[in-house]
Scaffold this motif. Structure first.
Motif, PDB file in Angstrom:
ATOM      1  N   UNK A 145     -24.025 -18.730  10.079  1.00 17.24           N
ATOM      2  CA  UNK A 145     -23.286 -17.697   9.362  1.00 17.24           C
ATOM      3  C   UNK A 145     -21.787 -17.851   9.607  1.00 17.24           C
ATOM      4  N   UNK A 190     -20.449 -20.834   7.874  1.00 18.20           N
ATOM      5  CA  UNK A 190     -20.333 -20.622   6.437  1.00 18.20           C
ATOM      6  C   UNK A 190     -19.088 -19.790   6.101  1.00 18.20           C
ATOM      7  N   UNK A 236     -17.066 -20.294   2.279  1.00 17.78           N
ATOM      8  CA  UNK A 236     -18.016 -20.397   1.183  1.00 17.78           C
ATOM      9  C   UNK A 236     -18.515 -19.047   0.684  1.00 17.78           C
ATOM     10  N   UNK A 237     -17.902 -17.952   1.153  1.00 17.11           N
ATOM     11  CA  UNK A 237     -18.358 -16.649   0.690  1.00 17.11           C
ATOM     12  C   UNK A 237     -17.277 -15.970  -0.145  1.00 17.11           C
ATOM     13  N   UNK A 251     -16.469 -15.765  -3.122  1.00 19.36           N
ATOM     14  CA  UNK A 251     -16.724 -15.128  -4.419  1.00 19.36           C
ATOM     15  C   UNK A 251     -17.198 -13.670  -4.321  1.00 19.36           C
ATOM     16  N   UNK A 252     -17.592 -13.272  -3.090  1.00 19.79           N
ATOM     17  CA  UNK A 252     -18.094 -11.897  -2.977  1.00 19.79           C
ATOM     18  C   UNK A 252     -17.002 -10.894  -2.643  1.00 19.79           C
ATOM     19  N   UNK A 270     -16.682   2.854   5.184  1.00 17.35           N
ATOM     20  CA  UNK A 270     -17.284   1.833   6.034  1.00 17.35           C
ATOM     21  C   UNK A 270     -17.177   2.212   7.509  1.00 17.35           C
ATOM     22  N   UNK A 296     -19.263   5.436   8.269  1.00 20.96           N
ATOM     23  CA  UNK A 296     -20.693   5.121   8.319  1.00 20.96           C
ATOM     24  C   UNK A 296     -21.079   4.479   9.648  1.00 20.96           C
ATOM     25  N   UNK A 297     -20.269   3.492  10.052  1.00 23.36           N
ATOM     26  CA  UNK A 297     -20.575   2.791  11.294  1.00 23.36           C
ATOM     27  C   UNK A 297     -20.519   3.757  12.469  1.00 23.36           C
ATOM     28  N   UNK A 347     -23.562   5.828  12.460  1.00 21.89           N
ATOM     29  CA  UNK A 347     -24.742   5.075  12.857  1.00 21.89           C
ATOM     30  C   UNK A 347     -24.826   4.925  14.372  1.00 21.89           C
ATOM     31  N   UNK A 403     -17.937  -6.283   1.981  1.00 23.19           N
ATOM     32  CA  UNK A 403     -18.388  -5.116   2.732  1.00 23.19           C
ATOM     33  C   UNK A 403     -19.371  -5.485   3.828  1.00 23.19           C
ATOM     34  N   UNK A 404     -20.304  -6.388   3.513  1.00 21.77           N
ATOM     35  CA  UNK A 404     -21.342  -6.707   4.487  1.00 21.77           C
ATOM     36  C   UNK A 404     -20.760  -7.403   5.710  1.00 21.77           C
ATOM     37  N   UNK A 407     -18.701  -4.864   7.691  1.00 23.59           N
ATOM     38  CA  UNK A 407     -19.569  -3.928   8.424  1.00 23.59           C
ATOM     39  C   UNK A 407     -20.148  -4.606   9.656  1.00 23.59           C
ATOM     40  N   UNK A 408     -20.567  -5.854   9.467  1.00 25.80           N
ATOM     41  CA  UNK A 408     -21.156  -6.547  10.602  1.00 25.80           C
ATOM     42  C   UNK A 408     -20.121  -6.819  11.690  1.00 25.80           C
ATOM     43  N   UNK A 456     -19.550  -3.528  13.487  1.00 27.63           N
ATOM     44  CA  UNK A 456     -20.638  -3.156  14.401  1.00 27.63           C
ATOM     45  C   UNK A 456     -20.645  -4.075  15.620  1.00 27.63           C
ATOM     46  N   UNK A 509     -28.032 -15.294   3.605  1.00 27.79           N
ATOM     47  CA  UNK A 509     -26.706 -14.715   3.399  1.00 27.79           C
ATOM     48  C   UNK A 509     -26.786 -13.631   2.321  1.00 27.79           C
ATOM     49  N   UNK A 527     -27.149  -1.817   5.295  1.00 26.19           N
ATOM     50  CA  UNK A 527     -26.793  -2.891   6.237  1.00 26.19           C
ATOM     51  C   UNK A 527     -27.859  -3.963   6.133  1.00 26.19           C
ATOM     52  N   UNK A 563     -28.225  -6.600   8.051  1.00 29.73           N
ATOM     53  CA  UNK A 563     -28.290  -7.390   9.280  1.00 29.73           C
ATOM     54  C   UNK A 563     -28.843  -6.450  10.342  1.00 29.73           C
ATOM     55  N   UNK A 580     -31.537   7.846  16.061  1.00 30.21           N
ATOM     56  CA  UNK A 580     -31.511   8.708  14.881  1.00 30.21           C
ATOM     57  C   UNK A 580     -32.877   9.320  14.632  1.00 30.21           C
TER      58      UNK A 580
END
Lengths: 468, 225
Positions: free
Chosen positions: A298, A301, A306-307, A309-310, A319, A322-323, A326, A352-353, A356-357, A360, B83, B182, B184, B194
């Motif tokens: 990951x 990459x 290579x990511x 485009x997102x 964001x 939320x974290x 959580x 976003x992903x 977020x990761x 976290x 991914x 999420x 992951x 929770x």
């Protein structure tokens, strides 16, 4: 390396080209000079002869034909017998007075200027047949007057000029050859220098670089780009080698451990429950290996971009909230307080992903290593500086300043953390995500505690966010 | 539940068929994309499990073909490509859920069951209830034994998801995906805390507990017999 054919070598082509150019230019120049000087000399002589003829006609002839005859005889007598020629004739057959006893057959009576070769009168110095330039005038009485001058001296000058031209031509040929050779060799030495550096690198001397001169010329600029490329390449190779070593170490250790456990079980065959326990252990260990492996892929990459485009406009405020939400119960359970202070409606251009990761990961690190106190999440939008700052700070033992650079690397786990679970990839992941988003990752010692912050540029993302 | 597994690794598919059989389901496996497409067209299944990389025709093309022909059977995509963009591409091609290899069987089973019960179109009943627990998605209110229970927004989302999957195992990963989006798994077991808070509000002080932990899998909301 393959040798090129002699005719294809730049050195030879360059040399030939410079010689050919020099020869063409000097050749043309000399031809022009030679032609021009010969023309000039003859015109000059013709003018002189014409003037003398006119002088004779307008002077003595006006006094009478006899006066002209006397004057001619006087001039013949006075003149250098070789230098000047006078002819005064009734017709071709009847001479009145003249340097020569008869009118030469070749001499036309109607043509103004002629060149006459006199073979019997060899010039004692040049050994050439004498060339006499003659101006002929027909008088009103029908008689013919010819005034001539030996041209041999003029011709000798022309010969001399020709010789000088040939000499100059030869000299310029030699100079062009030598100069061309020097220039092409000089250039080629530089090119070959770079070539030998490359050959050396291919043979394993990875540290060699093309030497540079000051002040730099075009070759030095090229060489400096080339050296820069080599540096970049080498650091990439080094990074790759480091990663391979790290992967080898961090994946080999658990695999070796698993193998040992299996072998032990085979050697000291135990109870069925032990097999069950072994399988469970192996599965957990394998899960960790797979997790590490996936995390590495990951990160790789993300690092190779290579990511891309997102990337979209992400609601960073939501964001972070939320974290926080959580993790808040888990933090409380662990005896810590998780708080957040978030500017509303902050947008970041990103994924976003991944964000977020990364966040976290930072929260988990803080919860894991701080052990007590408050962990604060902060999201601030600084419109003046055009930055969005996201930070996670704790009140734990922190990380010594000297280690800040190192903890971002893959698999770095400080001695104090060795006993805890984790692959040491958390911050490496954050760093990769940060780089992908064009953000600055900073670690600060808060004594006590650590603050890790990401500063995102407030660029296209914010604009897009408003357009949404 | 009748399941067709299109997966070219014989060890994986063999294990899944066997484990599904032991869980009381009827599963068969094919290793080839074209054969799998043919079988899925001609027989009725509750769920299809399709690997992304298959010989002769890749998994996403199989799904796209099925969808374009009007087959609505739920599809679970399994893939080593994990991914976010792989997932997005998978779901865009018509898959209903995406599971990254390697996965635990419990996770696989929970997702299959969730898919097989997925209402085909429509938005579910306006009011959800289990025993004396009632949840009104529109009014966003929860009552147990007629007594109103105050829940935080996330707790409400978790409970709603559990109630929609009542009687079936819901894994932590499913909750992270459904409630937090999420994709992951955090290292810390954030979901457990929770759930325990939710349990405090929903179960504590009421007769029999409804929210149960299934060891090694996740949670289940059901009435005790």
């Amino acid at each position: 390396m393959k040798k090129t054919e002699a005719s294809h070598q730049i050195r030879n082509r360059l040399w030939l080209a410079s010689v050919a150019l020099a020869l063409t230019v000097t050749g043309i120049a000399l031809l022009i000079i030679a032609w021009w000087s010969a023309e000039f000399a003859r015109d000059d002589l013709d003018e002189e002869l014409y003037a003398e003829a006119v002088e004779l006609i307008e002077g003595p002839l006006r006094e009478g034909p006899e006066a002209l005859e006397i004057e001619i005889r006087r001039r013949i007598f006075e003149a250098d017998s070789l230098g000047h020629v006078y002819l005064y004739a009734e017709s071709r057959q009847t001479m009145i007075a003249g340097s020569w006893p008869t009118w030469p057959e070749d001499l036309e009576q109607a043509q103004a200027f002629q060149t006459l070769a006199i073979e019997e009168m060899l010039s004692p110095r040049s050994g050439l047949a004498r060339q006499v330039r003659i101006a002929v005038r027909t008088l009103p009485s029908g008689r013919h007057l010819a005034v001539g001058q030996d041209m041999t001296e003029h011709l000798r000058l022309g010969e001399g000029l020709k010789g000088a031209a040939l000499l100059a031509f030869g000299l310029s040929l030699a100079l062009a050859m030598a100069g061309g050779l020097l220039v092409s060799r000089g250039l080629l030495t530089r090119v070959e220098g770079m070539g030998s550096v490359v050959a050396g690198i291919l043979k394993g001397r990875r540290d060699s670089r093309v030497p540079l001169k000051t002040p730099p010329d075009e070759f030095d600029l090229l060489a400096s780009h080339f050296n820069h490329l080599l540096d970049e390449n080498q650091s990439l190779l080094q990074r790759m080698r480091d990663v391979t070593d790290e992967v080898a170490h961090d994946l080999r250790t658990p695999l070796a451990r698993m193998r040992a456990r299996i072998e032990a079980q085979q050697t000291f065959a135990g109870e069925p429950e032990q097999y069950d326990e072994l399988l469970h252990e192996l599965r957990d260990e394998l899960d960790r290996v797979l997790e590490t492996f996936n995390a590495l892929l990951h990160i790789a990459k993300i690092e190779t971009g290579r990511v891309q485009e997102e990337m979209v406009s992400v609601d960073a405020s939501a964001l972070v909230e939320d974290a926080c939400e959580l993790y808040e119960p888990a933090a409380e359970e662990a005896g810590l307080t998780l708080r957040s202070r978030v500017d509303p409606g902050v947008q970041i251009h990103g994924n976003r992903h991944l964000l977020a990761q990364a966040l976290t990961n930072l929260i988990e690190n803080a919860l894991k290593y701080a052990g007590r106190g408050v962990v604060s999440l902060l999201l601030r939008e600084d419109k003046e500086q055009g930055r969005v700052r996201l930070s996670v700070s704790d009140q734990g033992p922190g990380i010594p300043e000297a280690e800040h650079e190192r903890v971002i690397q893959r698999f770095t786990r400080l001695e104090s953390a060795r006993s805890r679970p984790g692959a040491g990839l958390g911050l490496a992941f954050v760093s990769a995500v940060s780089e992908l988003h064009g953000a600055n990752l900073r670690l600060e010692d808060m004594s006590p505690g650590l603050r890790i912050s990401l500063e995102f540029p407030l660029g296209a993302g914010a604009v897009e966010g408003e357009a949404d | 539940m009748k399941v067709l597994i299109i997966e070219d690794d014989p060890v994986t598919s063999g294990y899944l068929v066997k484990a599904l059989g032991e869980s009381g389901h009827n599963a068969e496996a094919l290793a080839d994309g074209v054969q799998g497409l043919h079988r899925a067209r001609n027989e009725d299944y509750d769920v299809l499990v399709i690997d992304r990389m298959l010989p002769s025709m890749d998994g996403l093309s199989v799904i796209e073909t099925l969808r374009s022909e009007g087959h609505g059977t739920p599809v679970l995509i399994v893939s080593a490509l994990g991914e976010v963009d792989d997932r997005v591409r998978g779901l865009r091609s018509g898959g209903d859920d995406y599971l990254v290899k390697p996965f635990a069987f419990a996770e696989f089973l929970a997702r299959l069951e969730a898919l097989s019960r997925r209402p085909q179109g429509g938005t579910g009943p306006p009011q959800l209830s289990l025993a004396d627990l009632e949840l009104d998605p529109l009014a966003r209110s929860v009552k147990r034994a007629g007594q109103k229970i105050e829940l935080k927004p996330r707790e409400f989302q978790i409970l709603e998801y559990l109630m929609r999957h009542a009687g079936h195992v819901v894994t932590r990963t499913m909750l992270l995906e459904a409630v937090w989006d999420y994709h992951f798994d955090p290292e810390t077991n954030v979901i457990d805390v929770h759930i325990s808070r939710l349990r405090q509000k929903v179960d504590k002080g009421f007769g029999s507990p409804l929210l149960h932990t299934v060891r090694g899998a996740g949670y289940i909301l059901r009435e005790e017999d």
